[in-house]
Scaffold this motif. Structure first.
Motif, PDB file in Angstrom:
ATOM      1  N   MET A   1      16.025  40.836  46.205  1.00  0.00           N
ATOM      2  CA  MET A   1      16.756  39.728  45.818  1.00  0.00           C
ATOM      3  C   MET A   1      18.421  40.316  45.908  1.00  0.00           C
ATOM      4  SD  MET A   1      17.449  36.963  42.650  1.00  0.00           S
ATOM      5  CE  MET A   1      16.478  37.778  41.501  1.00  0.00           C
ATOM      6  N   SER A   2      19.222  39.243  46.292  1.00  0.00           N
ATOM      7  CA  SER A   2      20.694  39.642  46.415  1.00  0.00           C
ATOM      8  C   SER A   2      21.453  38.331  46.150  1.00  0.00           C
ATOM      9  CB  SER A   2      20.953  40.008  47.957  1.00  0.00           C
ATOM     10  OG  SER A   2      21.013  39.055  48.710  1.00  0.00           O
ATOM     11  N   ASP A   3      22.739  38.812  45.618  1.00  0.00           N
ATOM     12  CA  ASP A   3      23.622  37.584  45.357  1.00  0.00           C
ATOM     13  C   ASP A   3      24.945  37.888  45.785  1.00  0.00           C
ATOM     14  OD1 ASP A   3      22.163  36.227  43.270  1.00  0.00           O
ATOM     15  OD2 ASP A   3      22.668  37.619  41.854  1.00  0.00           O
ATOM     16  N   THR A   4      25.642  36.960  46.208  1.00  0.00           N
ATOM     17  CA  THR A   4      27.116  36.829  46.672  1.00  0.00           C
ATOM     18  C   THR A   4      28.164  36.453  45.816  1.00  0.00           C
ATOM     19  OG1 THR A   4      26.093  36.632  48.982  1.00  0.00           O
ATOM     20  CG2 THR A   4      28.280  36.210  48.761  1.00  0.00           C
ATOM     21  N   ILE A   5      29.041  37.293  45.688  1.00  0.00           N
ATOM     22  CA  ILE A   5      30.147  37.185  44.745  1.00  0.00           C
ATOM     23  C   ILE A   5      31.221  37.081  45.684  1.00  0.00           C
ATOM     24  CG2 ILE A   5      31.726  37.909  42.862  1.00  0.00           C
ATOM     25  CD1 ILE A   5      28.952  39.561  41.850  1.00  0.00           C
ATOM     26  N   LEU A   6      32.073  36.010  45.500  1.00  0.00           N
ATOM     27  CA  LEU A   6      33.428  35.560  46.327  1.00  0.00           C
ATOM     28  C   LEU A   6      34.628  35.948  45.243  1.00  0.00           C
ATOM     29  CD1 LEU A   6      32.434  32.412  48.356  1.00  0.00           C
ATOM     30  CD2 LEU A   6      32.366  34.785  48.932  1.00  0.00           C
ATOM     31  N   LEU A   7      35.508  36.740  45.600  1.00  0.00           N
ATOM     32  CA  LEU A   7      36.714  36.996  44.941  1.00  0.00           C
ATOM     33  C   LEU A   7      37.787  36.322  45.529  1.00  0.00           C
ATOM     34  CD1 LEU A   7      38.251  38.671  42.647  1.00  0.00           C
ATOM     35  CD2 LEU A   7      38.463  40.370  44.637  1.00  0.00           C
ATOM     36  N   ASP A   8      38.187  35.465  44.595  1.00  0.00           N
ATOM     37  CA  ASP A   8      39.396  34.621  44.881  1.00  0.00           C
ATOM     38  C   ASP A   8      40.789  35.273  44.399  1.00  0.00           C
ATOM     39  OD1 ASP A   8      41.532  32.792  45.341  1.00  0.00           O
ATOM     40  OD2 ASP A   8      40.658  30.994  44.330  1.00  0.00           O
ATOM     41  N   SER A   9      41.614  35.712  45.320  1.00  0.00           N
ATOM     42  CA  SER A   9      42.828  36.512  45.029  1.00  0.00           C
ATOM     43  C   SER A   9      43.772  35.890  45.740  1.00  0.00           C
ATOM     44  CB  SER A   9      42.718  37.997  45.150  1.00  0.00           C
ATOM     45  OG  SER A   9      42.658  38.276  46.579  1.00  0.00           O
ATOM     46  N   ILE A  10      43.739  34.534  46.389  1.00  0.00           N
ATOM     47  CA  ILE A  10      44.782  33.955  47.148  1.00  0.00           C
ATOM     48  C   ILE A  10      45.487  32.780  46.284  1.00  0.00           C
ATOM     49  CG2 ILE A  10      45.266  32.451  49.081  1.00  0.00           C
ATOM     50  CD1 ILE A  10      42.821  33.712  50.294  1.00  0.00           C
ATOM     51  N   ARG A  11      46.943  33.165  46.148  1.00  0.00           N
ATOM     52  CA  ARG A  11      47.606  32.085  45.263  1.00  0.00           C
ATOM     53  C   ARG A  11      47.367  30.878  45.935  1.00  0.00           C
ATOM     54  NH1 ARG A  11      53.327  34.774  43.699  1.00  0.00           N
ATOM     55  NH2 ARG A  11      52.518  36.744  42.888  1.00  0.00           N
TER      56      ARG A  11
ATOM     57  N   CYS B   1      54.679  26.153  38.678  1.00  0.00           N
ATOM     58  CA  CYS B   1      53.873  26.904  39.497  1.00  0.00           C
ATOM     59  C   CYS B   1      52.447  26.468  39.380  1.00  0.00           C
ATOM     60  CB  CYS B   1      53.752  28.251  38.950  1.00  0.00           C
ATOM     61  SG  CYS B   1      55.376  29.232  39.176  1.00  0.00           S
ATOM     62  N   ALA B   2      51.556  26.346  40.171  1.00  0.00           N
ATOM     63  CA  ALA B   2      50.089  26.113  40.201  1.00  0.00           C
ATOM     64  C   ALA B   2      49.265  27.155  39.552  1.00  0.00           C
ATOM     65  CB  ALA B   2      49.762  25.386  41.558  1.00  0.00           C
ATOM     66  N   TYR B   3      48.003  26.855  38.882  1.00  0.00           N
ATOM     67  CA  TYR B   3      47.129  27.721  38.800  1.00  0.00           C
ATOM     68  C   TYR B   3      45.959  27.412  39.513  1.00  0.00           C
ATOM     69  CZ  TYR B   3      48.886  29.901  34.377  1.00  0.00           C
ATOM     70  OH  TYR B   3      49.694  30.391  33.309  1.00  0.00           O
ATOM     71  N   ASP B   4      45.069  28.253  39.980  1.00  0.00           N
ATOM     72  CA  ASP B   4      43.744  27.719  40.449  1.00  0.00           C
ATOM     73  C   ASP B   4      43.045  28.037  39.642  1.00  0.00           C
ATOM     74  OD1 ASP B   4      42.974  30.481  40.814  1.00  0.00           O
ATOM     75  OD2 ASP B   4      43.534  30.459  43.227  1.00  0.00           O
ATOM     76  N   VAL B   5      41.333  27.736  39.986  1.00  0.00           N
ATOM     77  CA  VAL B   5      40.320  28.037  39.023  1.00  0.00           C
ATOM     78  C   VAL B   5      40.326  29.429  38.439  1.00  0.00           C
ATOM     79  CG1 VAL B   5      37.934  27.508  38.909  1.00  0.00           C
ATOM     80  CG2 VAL B   5      39.336  25.804  39.779  1.00  0.00           C
ATOM     81  N   ALA B   6      40.560  30.325  39.750  1.00  0.00           N
ATOM     82  CA  ALA B   6      40.258  31.765  39.448  1.00  0.00           C
ATOM     83  C   ALA B   6      41.331  32.366  38.504  1.00  0.00           C
ATOM     84  CB  ALA B   6      40.258  32.565  40.751  1.00  0.00           C
ATOM     85  N   GLY B   7      42.430  31.585  38.154  1.00  0.00           N
ATOM     86  CA  GLY B   7      43.510  32.026  37.477  1.00  0.00           C
ATOM     87  C   GLY B   7      44.818  32.802  38.139  1.00  0.00           C
ATOM     88  N   ASN B   8      44.756  32.250  39.526  1.00  0.00           N
ATOM     89  CA  ASN B   8      45.875  32.810  40.456  1.00  0.00           C
ATOM     90  C   ASN B   8      46.985  31.895  40.293  1.00  0.00           C
ATOM     91  OD1 ASN B   8      44.391  35.024  41.708  1.00  0.00           O
ATOM     92  ND2 ASN B   8      43.184  33.325  42.829  1.00  0.00           N
ATOM     93  N   LEU B   9      48.238  32.498  40.158  1.00  0.00           N
ATOM     94  CA  LEU B   9      49.456  31.530  39.866  1.00  0.00           C
ATOM     95  C   LEU B   9      50.341  31.471  41.103  1.00  0.00           C
ATOM     96  CD1 LEU B   9      50.732  29.889  37.712  1.00  0.00           C
ATOM     97  CD2 LEU B   9      52.118  32.278  37.152  1.00  0.00           C
ATOM     98  N   SER B  10      50.746  30.538  41.605  1.00  0.00           N
ATOM     99  CA  SER B  10      51.574  30.417  42.810  1.00  0.00           C
ATOM    100  C   SER B  10      52.796  30.904  42.273  1.00  0.00           C
ATOM    101  CB  SER B  10      51.418  28.891  43.233  1.00  0.00           C
ATOM    102  OG  SER B  10      52.403  28.215  42.323  1.00  0.00           O
TER     103      SER B  10
END
Length: 106
Positions: A1-11, A88-97
């Motif tokens: 079994m495997s999982d995929t984790i996507l890292l959102d580091s884009i503002r 500034c806008a926050y995204d769901v991953a916590g990145n701040l514009s």
């Protein structure tokens, strides 16, 4: 079994901001056009200071953190004093514009 984790580091991308005089000691700050193609927008941070707008959303006085909607009435200001605002806008991953602001509001 495997999982995929996507890292959102884009503002999130910045939009436009307006500031208009409200009732005595109040400025109405409005924003539109902020976007995030990765995890989606989660809210907005509004900061201000006397004179020019803060250069980042981690400086200045916080008027709203994770504000929802598209506007915020900032009260308790001194009538006749110029204030600069930044949103500034926050995204769901916590990145701040990086944020943007309108011209100085009286």
């Amino acid at each position: 079994m495997s999982d995929t984790i996507l890292l959102d580091s884009i503002r999130p991308l910045n939009g436009t901001v307006t500031a208009t005089d409200g009732a005595s000691g109040t400025v109405n700050v409005g924003w539109s056009g902020f976007s995030d193609a990765s995890s989606g927008l989660d809210g907005y941070k509004v900061v201000y200071r006397v004179g020019s707008a803060p250069s980042t959303c981690t400086s200045g006085t916080v008027a709203g953190d994770h504000a929802s909607g598209s506007s915020l009435a900032v009260s308790g200001l001194v009538s006749g004093t110029s204030y600069g605002f930044r949103v500034c806008a926050y995204d769901v991953a916590g990145n701040l514009s990086s944020g943007t602001g309108p011209p100085v509001a009286p």
